[in-house]
Design an enzyme around this catalytic site. Sequence first.
Site, PDB file in Angstrom:
ATOM      1  N   ASP A   1       0.839  -1.193   0.000  1.00 49.69           N
ATOM      2  CA  ASP A   1       0.000   0.000   0.000  1.00 49.69           C
ATOM      3  C   ASP A   1       0.881   1.253   0.000  1.00 49.69           C
ATOM      4  O   ASP A   1       2.082   1.162  -0.224  1.00 49.69           O
ATOM      5  CB  ASP A   1      -0.951  -0.015   1.206  1.00 49.69           C
ATOM      6  CG  ASP A   1      -0.191  -0.228   2.523  1.00 49.69           C
ATOM      7  OD1 ASP A   1       1.042  -0.058   2.524  1.00 49.69           O
ATOM      8  OD2 ASP A   1      -0.827  -0.564   3.533  1.00 49.69           O
TER       9      ASP A   1
ATOM     10  N   TYR B   1      -0.423  -1.013  12.674  1.00 52.15           N
ATOM     11  CA  TYR B   1       0.830  -1.230  13.396  1.00 52.15           C
ATOM     12  C   TYR B   1       0.697  -0.782  14.845  1.00 52.15           C
ATOM     13  O   TYR B   1       1.401   0.104  15.309  1.00 52.15           O
ATOM     14  CB  TYR B   1       1.984  -0.503  12.704  1.00 52.15           C
ATOM     15  CG  TYR B   1       2.393  -1.138  11.393  1.00 52.15           C
ATOM     16  CD1 TYR B   1       3.153  -2.301  11.380  1.00 52.15           C
ATOM     17  CD2 TYR B   1       1.989  -0.594  10.182  1.00 52.15           C
ATOM     18  CE1 TYR B   1       3.510  -2.902  10.191  1.00 52.15           C
ATOM     19  CE2 TYR B   1       2.350  -1.179   8.981  1.00 52.15           C
ATOM     20  CZ  TYR B   1       3.110  -2.341   8.988  1.00 52.15           C
ATOM     21  OH  TYR B   1       3.469  -2.926   7.811  1.00 52.15           O
TER      22      TYR B   1
ATOM     23  N   GLU C   1       1.605 -10.752   0.291  1.00 55.80           N
ATOM     24  CA  GLU C   1       2.085  -9.383   0.467  1.00 55.80           C
ATOM     25  C   GLU C   1       3.497  -9.408   1.048  1.00 55.80           C
ATOM     26  O   GLU C   1       3.835 -10.270   1.857  1.00 55.80           O
ATOM     27  CB  GLU C   1       1.160  -8.580   1.384  1.00 55.80           C
ATOM     28  CG  GLU C   1       1.508  -7.097   1.400  1.00 55.80           C
ATOM     29  CD  GLU C   1       0.432  -6.232   2.048  1.00 55.80           C
ATOM     30  OE1 GLU C   1       0.367  -5.031   1.728  1.00 55.80           O
ATOM     31  OE2 GLU C   1      -0.355  -6.756   2.867  1.00 55.80           O
TER      32      GLU C   1
END
Length: 543
Positions: A110, A259, A507
């Site tokens: 992203d 996160y 990913e």
Amino acid sequence: MENKKLHVNSTQALKILISTSTHNCSHYLLLLLLFISILPLFPIQISIFAKADQAFDYADALEKSLLYFESQRSGRLPYNQRVTWRDHSGLTDGLEQGVDLVGGYYDAGDHVKFGLPMAFTVTMLSWGVIEYRQQITDAGELPHALEAIKWGTDYFIKAHTSPNVLWAEVGDGDTDHYCWQRPEDMTTSRQAYKIDEINPGSDLAGETAAAMAAASIVFQSTNPHYSHLLLQHAQQLFEFGDKFRGKYDRSVGVVKSYYASVSGYMDELLWAALWLYKATDNEDYLKYVINKAHDFGGTGWTITEFSWDVKYAGLQLMASQMLSEGKHEYDARKTLEKYRSKAEYYVCSCLNKNNNGTNVERTPSGLLYVRQWNNMQYVSTASFLLSIYSDFLKASNQMLACHGETVSPEEIYSFAKSQVDYILGSNPQNMSYLVGFGPNYPKMVHHRGASIVSYRENKGFIGCTQGYDHWYGRDEVNPNVLVGALVGGPDFQDNFRDERYNFMQTEACTYNTAPLVGVFAKLSQLEDQKSGGERSLPLIASY
């Protein structure tokens, strides 16, 4: 014996042969001869499970791993940019807040610039260069390693706008994830978020301080002015983080879903202090690590993972290395020994030698398995820590004791190498999880820029939903290869699905690859020494 497996890309001929076979031995012999005779007509990929004394082309893996960081660059790309499918992006970052936040790295597939994983990435890149600088130099990759580090630290200098202000994030994960666009086309929010005295973030300040302190050591000999500048920022950030304590995800709420700092900030403050001691030799920083060892969990927590969030294992191992200096007072050595006992708990857990059952799980084929989402990050950090601990024990002529069992440095190194070899293709899928390495690797990586036609090829604007409609859901492989990216990897049964929407496995993140840079360099040098300076052929070959 090597366990060899043939995988024929076109299996039609083989099916025909098998369908005509009988139980007569002469027919089997004819079948075998016929099959061998037609092999050259079909593309065949040979994969060989590695033995302990065999190797991949680690120098090639090192080169590719450093190339990956150029794919993740945000900002205005330099003239020597090697990843040519990328172009400038995020050129107005910080503009709304009146600060220049252009640059830095996108963490994964992203386009949000998350401060905590970015800082950890730079810390690990720097640590790799500190430990294996000569090996990286011998492989001809030191300039690229320094560039990768500096791209991050240049951004941190910008983001640290005053002693007690650090910009923590650019972009918003929620709005970003609604869009599937190239970074060059971004239309999502570029709102920037900061930590300060009122909104503290000791974990983020501590990790950024650690990154800049570690990088200051890297640049000490080649760019002393820059090294000094980094050290100043590191010291200010540590003081800020220590004085105004708090978790950064409480101050920057938008980061919680992505996160969150689960381990809190105490590990980062100890980690930063230890890196500052390493960079300055100032005893005050060591005293901080010693005096707060118990209260901050440094000698209390026994941990079986090392990651962008949980720094204890790395901190404990670094403290162990300092015992070899032989210059510390009795009380300091006593505490460092406690750190070491926790570090060795981590090493023993990776080696499956803790007899109380608290070992890191493994897949049936021996890959360390911590959790379902992006498991390879824990494999790469473990490979790095085990490699440098093996070096430490060997240099100090010591052995590791795991609950009464003695383990040699060579055994630790051998296990670390087995994890790296699994990553590079010695696994049941015969797949390299390092993208672009070998003939078989993930082709549908969950990554916006890699999955859409390059901006340099087609400058036509691709909108939010257009990207999902025309690129995300297509069955074709990505038009751009994300070389050097370490994807999330297989599940607990060694299974892997190369599908773009399977983001838990496909990913890749910057902090996955960063720890491998130093390990690849070490393995490359060792293989060169074994082969008399001639690079070994990789195990995975295409014909």
